[in-house]
Write a protein that holds these residues in place. Structure first.
Motif, mmCIF file in Angstrom:
data_model
loop_
_atom_site.group_PDB
_atom_site.id
_atom_site.type_symbol
_atom_site.label_atom_id
_atom_site.label_comp_id
_atom_site.label_asym_id
_atom_site.label_seq_id
_atom_site.Cartn_x
_atom_site.Cartn_y
_atom_site.Cartn_z
ATOM 1 N N LEU A 356 -44.403 67.338 12.335
ATOM 2 C CA LEU A 356 -43.581 67.549 13.531
ATOM 3 C C LEU A 356 -42.405 66.570 13.493
ATOM 4 C CD1 LEU A 356 -46.365 67.748 16.286
ATOM 5 C CD2 LEU A 356 -45.150 69.645 15.229
ATOM 6 N N PRO A 357 -41.293 66.929 14.124
ATOM 7 C CA PRO A 357 -40.160 65.999 14.143
ATOM 8 C C PRO A 357 -40.524 64.677 14.830
ATOM 9 C CG PRO A 357 -39.508 68.185 14.922
ATOM 10 C CD PRO A 357 -40.996 68.202 14.789
ATOM 11 N N ASP A 358 -41.357 64.749 15.868
ATOM 12 C CA ASP A 358 -41.686 63.535 16.624
ATOM 13 C C ASP A 358 -43.129 63.632 17.138
ATOM 14 O OD1 ASP A 358 -41.462 61.164 17.943
ATOM 15 O OD2 ASP A 358 -40.422 62.007 19.688
ATOM 16 N N PRO A 359 -44.113 63.431 16.263
ATOM 17 C CA PRO A 359 -45.507 63.575 16.722
ATOM 18 C C PRO A 359 -45.870 62.478 17.728
ATOM 19 C CG PRO A 359 -45.403 62.776 14.449
ATOM 20 C CD PRO A 359 -44.003 63.089 14.849
ATOM 21 N N PRO A 360 -46.769 62.769 18.673
ATOM 22 C CA PRO A 360 -47.169 61.768 19.663
ATOM 23 C C PRO A 360 -47.654 60.488 18.977
ATOM 24 C CG PRO A 360 -48.083 63.923 20.203
ATOM 25 C CD PRO A 360 -47.477 64.051 18.843
ATOM 26 N N GLY A 361 -47.130 59.363 19.447
ATOM 27 C CA GLY A 361 -47.554 58.075 18.890
ATOM 28 C C GLY A 361 -47.135 57.851 17.445
#
Ligand code: ZN
Length: 408
Positions: A356-361
């Motif tokens: 993902l471009p900005d995975p959680p954490g």
């Protein structure tokens, strides 16, 4: 076109040490740019070099590997203009293999004991093979798109509409003719959907796109079998008779890009919506612990970046510090990318990996089961007893330079 089967095959390749070079390089779109490619590749080789704790001897791209890469580029780069190419080279194993990729990816060079496959997984995810069906009331065309290849199949015309002018119906009242045309069109959409279903079943789960006139798309979409509708990625409006394979490819690529972005957003939102319990973890440390317990069902990783760390030579435990298992830092060997190690571990455990471009954490995982409290985290069976209820005593843990009781 790279497939998961090819990635799995690459993952079986293993060198004795960090001598296997994985190079991801962007080949210039213009043949004139090829002159600068060897120097550029040399710069990437420098990035692969490493030494320090956990590295037994300075790791550098060897002359034989460099030569193999340059030979491949010299002989074949003209076939790969404008593409990212993955090259795996290991003189010790006699390996020199190149895979042109369907989309442009971040360049990198990695030296490890096995191929670095994260960018390949990303390529499969970002640029999947897909099918486009373009239809009007009479005709339908199926486009199978894989990497740079577009295969066009003209589907049989609708029954009763093969000839020109509907000559068999002279004399019928106009509204009856119209009804008949609508009925035949409906059959035609059903037939097209059935052919599409067979084609997709033959090749596995692939996104499906519909192109055509504004009024025909809903009609074809309305008769898609349930399984195919789950794979429907989107549509584009166009006059089928003006489309060429290149135009179809161009329009459909945009649909796939939007579909992928929506899927990423949906996946992130779904993860964040999950109630805070013991089935989701975020951050590198928690994901390493989860991987050690074979607990990761879904791993959300960033698309770029490398996070160096350690793997235990004896039990496989992954860590940022080399101290997460009973065997201590003397058994910890440096690995160039913990994210890669987590991804490979998750896949080998039957889990799913999504970039993902900005995975959680920064990195996150959904777990199969809550994590056991563990002082030490190990991947191998040797450390299976090292939970909080059965910790090894400090005396049982060998330290660097101190022979273990068994070796005395
Ligand atoms: Zn260990």
């Amino acid at each position: 076109m790279i497939s998961r089967a090819e990635v799995d095959k690459l993952l079986e390749v293993r060198a004795a040490g960090p001598s296997l070079l994985s190079l991801y390089v962007q080949v210039p779109p213009d043949p004139a740019g090829l002159r600068g490619l060897p120097a550029h590749v040399g710069e990437l080789f420098v990035l692969a070099a490493r030494d320090g704790p956990g590295v037994q001897a300075a790791v550098r791209v060897g002359a034989a590997n460099a030569r193999a890469v340059l030979e491949l580029l010299t002989s074949r780069a003209r076939d790969w203009l404008g593409h990212t190419v993955a090259i795996f080279a290991c003189a010790e194993l006699g390996l020199a293999e190149a895979i042109p990729l369907p989309c442009q990816l971040q360049e990198r060079a990695v030296l490890a004991a096995r191929p670095h496959v994260r960018p390949l997984l990303l390529a499969i995810q970002r640029c999947p093979a897909y099918r486009v069906v373009v239809a009007d009331r009479r005709r339908a065309w199926l486009f199978s798109i894989e990497g740079t290849e577009v295969i066009t199949t003209v589907l049989p015309p609708a029954e009763g509409l093969r000839g020109h002018g509907f000559s068999g119906w002279h004399g019928l009242q106009a509204h009856r003719v119209n009804e008949r045309i609508i009925q035949l069109a409906r059959h035609h959409y059903h037939d097209t959907a059935a052919l599409l279903e067979r084609a997709v079943q033959a090749s596995g789960a692939e996104p499906v796109i519909i192109g055509g006139h504004q009024d025909t798309i809903p009609q074809l979409l309305g008769v898609l079998p349930a399984g195919l509708r789950d794979q429907f990625a989107g549509c584009f409006i166009a006059d089928p008779h003006t489309l060429t394979p290149a135009k179809v490819r161009d329009r459909a690529d945009r649909v796939i890009c939007d579909w992928r972005n929506l899927r990423d957003q949906h996946m992130t939102a779904e993860f964040l919506r999950e109630p805070p319990d013991e089935r989701t973890v975020t951050g590198m440390s928690a994901c390493l612990t989860a991987a050690g317990q074979h607990a990761i069902q879904l791993l959300l990783i960033p698309a770029g970046g490398l996070v160096p760390g350690y793997a235990c030579r004896r039990c496989g435990a992954l860590s940022s510090t080399g101290t997460s298992c009973p065997h201590g830092t003397c058994e910890a060997t440096a690995v160039p990318d913990l994210i890669e190690e987590l991804a490979v571990t998750t896949l080998s455990d039957g889990g799913q990996v999504e970039a993902l471009p900005d995975p959680p954490g920064g990195i996150a995982a959904r777990l199969r089961h809550p994590l056991r409290l563990a002082r030490y985290t190990c991947l191998g069976t040797r450390c299976a007893r090292s939970t909080s209820t059965d910790l090894l005593t400090p005396a049982a843990v060998p330290s660097c330079g101190t022979p273990s009781p068994a070796s005395r």
